[in-house]
Structure formats: C-alpha cells, structure tokens
Design a protein around this motif. Sequence first.
Motif, PDB file in Angstrom:
ATOM      1  N   UNK A  55      43.120  25.763  34.759  1.00  0.00           N
ATOM      2  CA  UNK A  55      43.260  26.811  33.763  1.00  0.00           C
ATOM      3  C   UNK A  55      43.965  28.029  34.354  1.00  0.00           C
ATOM      4  N   UNK A  56      44.045  29.096  33.587  1.00  0.00           N
ATOM      5  CA  UNK A  56      44.770  30.298  34.012  1.00  0.00           C
ATOM      6  C   UNK A  56      44.244  30.851  35.335  1.00  0.00           C
ATOM      7  N   UNK A  57      42.919  30.720  35.561  1.00  0.00           N
ATOM      8  CA  UNK A  57      42.307  31.253  36.778  1.00  0.00           C
ATOM      9  C   UNK A  57      42.218  30.203  37.881  1.00  0.00           C
ATOM     10  N   UNK A  58      42.920  29.089  37.688  1.00  0.00           N
ATOM     11  CA  UNK A  58      42.998  28.000  38.673  1.00  0.00           C
ATOM     12  C   UNK A  58      41.681  27.226  38.804  1.00  0.00           C
ATOM     13  N   UNK A  59      40.848  27.271  37.770  1.00  0.00           N
ATOM     14  CA  UNK A  59      39.629  26.477  37.773  1.00  0.00           C
ATOM     15  C   UNK A  59      39.929  25.045  37.338  1.00  0.00           C
ATOM     16  N   UNK A  60      39.388  24.028  38.022  1.00  0.00           N
ATOM     17  CA  UNK A  60      39.534  22.650  37.542  1.00  0.00           C
ATOM     18  C   UNK A  60      38.892  22.517  36.160  1.00  0.00           C
ATOM     19  N   UNK A  61      39.646  21.987  35.214  1.00  0.00           N
ATOM     20  CA  UNK A  61      39.206  21.926  33.819  1.00  0.00           C
ATOM     21  C   UNK A  61      39.486  20.546  33.243  1.00  0.00           C
TER      22      UNK A  61
END
Length: 295
Positions: A55-61
Amino acid sequence: MRYSIHHRTVYRYEDNVSYSHHLARLTPLETPVQNHISSRIVVTPAPDILTSHRDYFNNPTSFFSLASPHQELVIDSHSEVVIAHSPANTLDLSPAWEIVRDQVRRSTISADLAAAEFCFASPLCPVLPDLVAYTLESFRPGTPILQATTDLTRRIHEDFSFDNSATTVTTPVSEVFAKRAGVCQDFAHLQISCLRSLGLPARYVSGYIRTDPPPGKPRLIGADASHAWISLYVPQLGWTDFDATNNIIPTTNHIWVAHGRDYHDICPIRGTVYGGGTQTLAIGVTVTPLESASS
C-alpha cells in the motif's frame, strides 16, 4: 526471538452474502530489527481472487474477492518472524525536540521528507489546543526529544486508565483525553496527536504483543486481537517506537505488522459486503514463542 503468529477472523452473517471484496493487512513488516520469515493467508470459502501488493505506506496488503453466496467467512493468517534486540538509543544524547521540529520542516533529505507527512493532523489524530499544554509538560525548552517522548509515554501510562469499556473504535481523541481512559488504540492516537501538536512526525503502528512473559517478567497489557503503539521520527536516528499502554520502548515482545497516519490507514481487515444482514465478528490471535533468535 522467533515467533509463530496465528490470526483468525470469523464473520458470520444472518443471510447469504452474494459477493464481497476485502483488504487485509495481516502480514508482518520487514524492519531493521524484524525479519519476516514466512506468511500465508487462507480464506474460507476459497476466494475467486486473491492478490497481494504494497500500500501507500509500504505495508504488505492482500486483496480478495468472493462471488459465491456464503454465510460465514474465515480468514486465517499464519506468520513467522525473528526479532533481534535493537540497539539502545541514548535518550539524553538525542537532539532537542525543537531542532527536530525545525529540521523536518526545512530538510530536503528524502527520509526527512517522507517523515514530514506524519507531522500533520489525520482523521483520527487531530491537533488540539488542549493537547499542546499537556505535551509541553514533558517537552520543556531544549529537552532531548527521545527523553521528552519517554516522559510523555510515562505520563500517559500513569494518567490514563486501561479500560476496554470506556471507548469504542469511533471515540475521538478529545473524548479520550477528557475521560482519561481507553485502550491501546486510544493511547496511540492520543500520543500521536500530542506529538503532532508540536509539529513532530509520529505514526501509528499496529501489531501483536507477547502478553505471556518469560518467568520473572511482568505481564504486558494488550488486546487479544492486536496491539497498537507509536513511532517517532528523528533525523539521523530514524524511527523509535514507544508503547504508552505498557510504558516501554518496544523490543523483542512486539511484532510489527503495519504503520500509517492512524488506525484508518492500517485496519487489519476492511471490505464491502453485499447482502448478509446482521453480522457477528470473532477475532483471535495466538503468538507462540518458538526459540531464541540465537539458538
């Protein structure tokens, strides 16, 4: 320390859901101190689409979609991580908080620019005048920023009662501040609002916590489903985490899953459901220590 994590979410519906779409942030982050070993997400009934992205914050999604009628949806997330001891920050040798505030405002360094967006109010972390005075009790002129934030963490822990009946997921920070009670999510939002009220970059962290301690160690406070704390950015030092619920700087008992401006950015599971009527939700998390990272 090596951990196995099983996060199970069960939705049960009064009527058939005709189709649904969901986003899940259940895969632990890779950080300087956390090594993500493995993860898998199992959805029952089997989804028609299951993909993953950052996602935008570089979280695995993960994104999944079901087009067949169902009255129960089960999401099982299985992960393993290894967490190393982070190097201790010398609190009194960190720069004064005013220096950090001013440097982040004017810096052209990429890491500082990325952190700067966490200086501003977000939907669940407003900047409130009442919080400025409360925060400045810890942030005296010239106080090293990590020392000041440690004191703010201690004061929130002492001034606010952990009470899961005092608030809901929609309770605003202003009400938490007035009630002096809440849960880990509330304390994280409150502390972020305090820090941003002074123009400092702070972000919300979602994850898990080992609440069953080794012999002789105190039991930590955390929700059965997940835990929340905050990160503060300091140029040259990077992000440092603080857990006001337990009045500690997180180390090997905390497992990082996602970060963002506030809970809205990192909600573990959210989606759109067509049909179903009334629903019930059950969440359970098991965090199992496997071995020391050095063994």
